[in-house]
Write an enzyme that holds these catalytic residues in place. Structure first.
Site, PDB file in Angstrom:
ATOM      1  N   LEU A  22      57.366  10.750   4.464  1.00  0.00           N
ATOM      2  CA  LEU A  22      56.034  10.378   3.834  1.00  0.00           C
ATOM      3  C   LEU A  22      56.174  10.069   1.776  1.00  0.00           C
ATOM      4  O   LEU A  22      55.645   9.921   1.362  1.00  0.00           O
ATOM      5  CB  LEU A  22      54.587  11.818   3.353  1.00  0.00           C
ATOM      6  CG  LEU A  22      54.401  12.337   4.758  1.00  0.00           C
ATOM      7  CD1 LEU A  22      52.995  13.037   4.611  1.00  0.00           C
ATOM      8  CD2 LEU A  22      53.310  10.623   5.362  1.00  0.00           C
ATOM      9  N   HIS A  26      56.366  13.962  12.043  1.00  0.00           N
ATOM     10  CA  HIS A  26      57.019  12.715  11.079  1.00  0.00           C
ATOM     11  C   HIS A  26      55.749  12.010  11.697  1.00  0.00           C
ATOM     12  O   HIS A  26      55.360  11.045  10.693  1.00  0.00           O
ATOM     13  CB  HIS A  26      58.520  12.066  11.457  1.00  0.00           C
ATOM     14  CG  HIS A  26      59.178  13.515  10.833  1.00  0.00           C
ATOM     15  ND1 HIS A  26      59.230  13.901   9.370  1.00  0.00           N
ATOM     16  CD2 HIS A  26      60.274  13.860  11.291  1.00  0.00           C
ATOM     17  CE1 HIS A  26      60.266  14.834   9.162  1.00  0.00           C
ATOM     18  NE2 HIS A  26      61.114  14.284  10.219  1.00  0.00           N
TER      19      HIS A  26
END
Lengths: 504, 504, 504, 504
Positions: free
Chosen positions: C194, C254
């Site tokens: 992120l 993820h």
């Protein structure tokens, strides 16, 4: 508007309306009554003559008698029967009869002379010929009328009705023959379905309301069903029908026209040619019909309480072993950005379980719906539908889901209903022929069919018809009064559609 | 479902329903009748006690008498009056009365003992307190009830009604005080508008129909009007009202809640917190209210045939020179992708010309319309509208254009109508309180208001209210029975909107 | 902005940054260099101390030496090597080392005393603990740090990295244990994906450009592929990996985070909680993963020119007969109005043919396309794609069709390209850790993961993982350097998707 | 394809290409080089003759010399100069010259005889006349060529270039005169802008990519700017220009054609008539041009470093006191569902600050944008744009916002760029005339203008031009090299548009 136009015709102008085939059923039941209604309502010009022309010998009195029976004063008859009767007498006074063969130029010449006599009192004299004659004499009548009886001091228009050929080739020939004596401008081809109020309303609905256009496309519409079903058979009059069959009789013209009006893009204006340009554009975007997407059927007799309902082949006017379909269902696809992938299902049949003509739009399922659990397995029943019912009882309704009042969360399908009958009960819904005749008198061609439309329509249907005939595909049999052959259900199922038989 | 749940409570469970403020009007007219209806219809658990609590001394008989008058058997009363009467008797047998001060912990302790006696027969004993008391004693009642009379063997819930403060500050205080004795989980804040069938139906309409969602946005909606209008004044009971005014009394809660439900995004599920999350999200996206977008009014008396209708200041319970608005109109904007730029106009008022509560969605004009000439200058009248009428006579209708049957092209606006009254005439539309009480018993909080909703709502309204008060803006005067002050029209006009006063 | 904030910290404030696990690889290669970069670029507050903490005994010099090797002056190193070196010296002066066990409260107490000594010069002293320790000692470290070494005169924050449990249960336990010593406010859970520039850019792209939002839905997007592929295996370090497997290691965190950011609705604001609310909402709308929509694989060795590439089971740190997947592909569906029916395909694997991480959006075919004949059978190749490539070489490109210049009508696919590398070649793209550390210092939680996100993510994956493990499903074998097991292709094909392996 | 067609022509067919006005500039600079390029690239049929026709007396050698200078081997000249030279020689061998007056039927008869001699060797002999002559002799040339020199054994086509009249009336006359000797089928009206690669690409872009169509409408497009600007004046050749002015010279044809192609609906097919039907439909939907929405200008001289740049009236070929505009800007509106309310701004001018021809689509602002604060007041700069640049350097680019890499949230506008120059640098972009000549030889009329298009175009412009002329509106003066008269900015501002002068 129209009335204004009507009044402008009054000064020095007259109109002769010639009904060729005046002794026939259509003339008696539809054309003369429609002319009378227009007259009664003040739509006809001040000076006009109605002229019946047919092969039979008849006196003027016999002619008047023959047609008088069907002249009714639709609206205020009850209110004022005497006024009505007086009007009938006035009308009949303007009706004259000539007898002669349809291809008989000499007889047409006599008609011309007769008309001219009356017309000589006016500066402008226009003529309309309504050719209400069998297809076999159709061209002859058109040729002799236009050659021998065209107006010399005004326009001449010719109203013709289907059949416009049996396929591309025969239509091409017919068109060429007419083209030799008439310009496209002069020819008014009727599809009486286009004169129906609701079909006209279809354009108003789509294009004058903001809320429909965003929904009118493949993203929101799952399928469209166009249904024409009659609850009676040929009843001893199958001779003409057998030559054409249900596909040519109903589908290739009436239903296809409805589909084109339904699916076309917005025209540049309401002008006749703009509308017809869009219809042609739509027809040209249609994919060739796959013969595997066509189901044909033929009804057989059955015993019911009230007696025996005879099958198609039992009609004495139908040839033995006729393969002519009395039922057909087909899937159509339009290869343009708006409709790509949306199945348009058509169904037309005789001797079915109900009388109905409608367009039914089934909207897609709600994506990511919160309420899917509420509907259980029957998700299909909960999709929105828009139904435009042409007959019986013209109506438009939108089916939506709402919550049933009460302490449970229970959903229900409701109709947001615009019923013509209730809404406009004290209004007089004009017959299709009134609308069409008036338009022809006024030169408004919006509701008439242009030759290029027919050309494209035949180009679409001819290969399929040829293929059916060459392969001698036998129609599936179905019982008089049933919902038609089961093949139609398999066809629908192939495209994830369920016919709305018997549903509201 | 709910009935299943009800039955599961029967084994060893009981429910005590305590109406605090049992001698008040609301209790008599709404709460006890709603409880009785639920009982009559089989929605209450097998074992339950209804307990009235108030300051007045009353015998059980006096109490029973007081409430009996309003207990009616809504549905089949006529069909079976005896059964109904029998049921009333059964119900009253379960109703007991306790007297005590609202903040009197000792009296509440006695109530607790009384309830416990009955409850001791059951393994689980749940309690619901309905605080139907004036705002001044509200917190005291909540504190003493929860401290002295919480259930020891089941859950305790407290139902409260507005007012929830007068501004951000007072709401914050109130919330903090309740928070000390009750969890958010335990508090059920009623906005009785949210219990209205049509408001519930709003979600069903939007999210279970495919056809509305594509239209529900700035591209298709021109404006939204949320109207609440009463045709009577304060009628001698303006004391309470004067402390709050129409904005706090109606707009900041009822109308804002309706707007949030109307405009919010689709929630993840129908679960209470998911719905309320979306409402909060919507409220947080609203632009600060511009005080120039607010119009306030106050009615003055007028002489009519039937006598004099007194002005607000003529109500003896209203302080002299009160500036309190009895009318308000305001424009709201939502700063998110769906609604950016669409004016939401709210209007609420007393002593107006009609009694009405509705949401009216005006759709945009048809772009590139073929029919603009047909409408003349009055394009606005031809835009589609969706009206959700809450009172009188709950109804939903969609206004569309269609062609008037006949030979002219004449358009007309028709209502695609879903009238609750007609559609569900033999159904029993439950009162808002029935729905809300039942939900509270079942722990369903969808229709109750969460504290963060109120926090955001007050954050939105407080600066505007402060500004009005600090600037001592005098309300525009309007006559009893009129459409309100003209300023409201100028406000609407500023955003190209026309109020639908008196229109269908 | 941030610099302003930084400067405001200078008056009387200090920040202690404690890297727990300072002797590890991550600390050396990523954390200290990131801290240095922030320092070098002026992002750190004026007063700060960096503190390494680990079990090893080390002198301050040894510690400095250990970390100095990886401190580089990214941007202008070449321009000004001396300035850079000077900065390194300055930075190291602020770095101190403490040794102690991770769960050793006494040692942590010593750390606390050490920090306090320095901090005593300031009015406010904040502390950040970066827990860079194995999962087995994770909780111990958190507990002892927060109990024995929390700041007394400022905030204390704890940065933690995955794994956050192995399933719903273990995550719940972990969360509860942390919850006992830290508030959710204090915990910063890193998903270093992120922090990637392009992932951040995803929001900018979607929400600051008008042109993407209308396309971002089921009507226009055919499928979305989220791919993570590494071209190397575990290389002797499979011990940790084997305990988790590729699904837990890559997909559940993820890739799922990327998918949520990609697919979520527009948040109310850019505030951290608003963004995370939308991610949670999206995750909650996902359908349960069907175990038949999951393919797992494990790589085996192969001989290549440059030598033997060993299979997973040949890694000595991997248990014999391990069933742990090194490859997984799965299809996901989101049950909301925007995404209903759109397959989201994820693929993650080690030892594959290429190194790549990307999101690839394949748009639908053009409906009613004029050019279908031009493309021949290969319609799929002509659909538009938007590719957001995360590695290698961050890039965004849009694949569109255009006409090849020349006298023929020949179409070609072109990339409308926004290559970060070219576009911003003289810019310094910060490492994910820099961004994340800075955000943690500033209290911006947008890019950190909230516990309810993890709860939902585990709720989604746990049943599937359980099912795989209970059924002891053996992974399909694939060769080191291949495109993975064929099962992945059958899975894609089931949803009419074709993986973009090796395509641009 | 075309090459196949070319080869099919080789058997027994020949083509004669007659350039009438062979001594003119256009012929020398554009037509003969284009013919040579086609020849060089293998696009011409095996047997063909190029024939120059003009009034001047010239020997064949003089003619060859005159044209040879401009024949270049575009592509591989450098690679293979000898092959190129050889080809030139071959080509010139096929070029013959005839001299004669343009309306001289006798001379044309001689031409016919000359051509016939060569053609006699072939079964089929087709002829194309390219009328590159002044408007004054245009009709004469067409009449004499078609009467005296039409092919007897193949088709005859005539290519003509603007001006096609000065207004509705003169165009009508011209059309009628041509119509007497040529069918519409035979006439190829060139707008050389339509031969530009990018203009052709416009259709490919819109209709072969899914991503553009959803954006191509009033909901997403704020305005469209069509700009044509030259950085030089009439330079002593203003005589012809002065008779027409910039509106007739550029706007009414080139820019209007581009606008029609840009804004039309998707045609039924790529066939020439389908495309032109849509263009006509679009033009018919345009609102009448309001003369208040037109700004005209005329440039005056200015002194610059490099010398004096003379004003329009200082051009000796321009009449004194000429009112002819050298600059015009106008706002257009399309009254259909797609474009209702979207301003289309056109600007064309000579002697401006830059040389540029482009279509620029400005998209709307993001509704409810999260990033509005990031842009400050300059919201307009952040809206997406699609630019189709025709010259200089053909290019298509899409301007989008993205995040600048780095630790701040800083947005930037980037171009998703499809530069023809870079993308297809080793490709040979054909000149417009090559494309158009080849299409004429092959009978593909897509890029030629039909008479009904011109009729509608003149119907649109004539009233405005008349009004300007009758009211003797003086053009606003502007300096050579400036951005034009300020009136153009006020016009743009009236519709909330800002010209993109000088912006990328």
């Amino acid at each position: 508007g129209l009335k204004a136009m009507a009044s402008s015709m009054s000064s020095g102008e007259t109109l002769s309306i010639v009904v060729v085939g005046a002794s026939g059923d259509l003339a008696r039941k539809k054309i003369f009554p429609a002319l009378y209604s227009l007259y009664y309502d003040g739509w006809l010009p001040e000076h006009f003559t109605v002229c019946g022309y047919a092969r039979s010998d008849m006196t003027q009195e016999e002619f008047h008698e023959r047609i008088a029976g069907n002249l009714t004063c639709r609206v205020d008859h009850d209110a004022n029967p005497e006024a009505c009767e007086g009007k009938v007498t006035d009308f009949l006074e303007r009706c004259v009869y000539f007898s002669g063969g349809y291809g008989d130029a000499e007889a047409m010449g006599r008609l011309h002379d007769g008309l001219s006599e009356e017309e000589n009192n006016y500066k402008v004299a226009n003529r309309v010929f309504f050719l209400s004659v069998p297809p076999t004499v159709f061209v002859d009548a058109a040729v002799s009328a236009s050659r021998a009886a065209s107006s010399q001091r005004g326009w001449t228009r010719v109203i013709v009705e289907k059949p416009f050929g049996r396929d591309s080739e025969s239509f091409g020939e017919l068109d060429a023959q007419l083209g030799r004596v008439l310009t496209e401008e002069q020819i008014y081809r009727i599809d009486h379905y286009l004169g129906k109020e609701l079909i006209e309303n279809l354009m108003v609905l789509r294009f004058s309301n903001l809320i429909f256009e965003p929904l009118w496309n493949r993203d929101h519409i799952r399928n469209v069903q166009i249904t024409f079903s009659e609850d009676f058979g040929t009843d001893g009059r199958g001779g003409y029908f057998d030559h054409y069959g249900i596909i040519r009789d109903i589908m290739q013209n009436h239903l296809l026209q409805i589909m084109a009006l339904f699916a076309m893009e917005q025209p540049t204006s309401l002008a006749a040619d703009d509308v017809r340009d869009e219809k042609v554009k739509l027809l040209r975007s249609m994919k060739p019909i796959d013969v595997n997407d066509v189901v044909v059927g033929q009804y057989i007799g059955r015993e019911v309480k009230s007696g025996y309902q005879p099958g198609y082949l039992e009609d004495p006017t139908v040839p033995d072993n006729s393969n002519t379909p009395t039922f057909a269902a087909a899937a159509f696809f339009i290869d343009n950005p708006r409709w790509d992938g949306v199945p348009f299902l058509m169904k037309a049949g005789k001797a079915l379980h109900e009388r109905k003509a409608e367009i039914r739009i089934q909207f897609r399922h709600v994506p990511g719906s919160l309420y899917s659990s509420v509907y259980g397995g029957n998700l299909d029943l909960s999709t929105n539908e828009l139904v435009i019912r042409v007959q019986p009882d013209e109506a438009i309704y939108l089916k939506i889901n709402n919550k049933v009042p009460g302490l449970r969360l229970q959903l229900d399908t409701t109709k947001l209903d615009l019923s013509y009958k209730d809404q406009y009960s004290n209004r007089d819904i004009p017959d299709a022929y009134e609308r069409l005749l008036l338009d022809a008198f006024n030169g408004d061609k919006s509701l008439f069919i242009r030759n290029d439309e027919l050309k494209v329509a035949w180009a679409l249907f001819t290969p399929m018809l040829k293929s059916l005939e060459e392969r001698k595909i036998s129609p599936e049999l179905y019982h008089y009064g049933s919902t038609g052959p089961v093949g139609a259900h398999y066809l629908a199922s192939k495209y994830n559609v369920r016919w709305s038989d018997g549903r509201d």
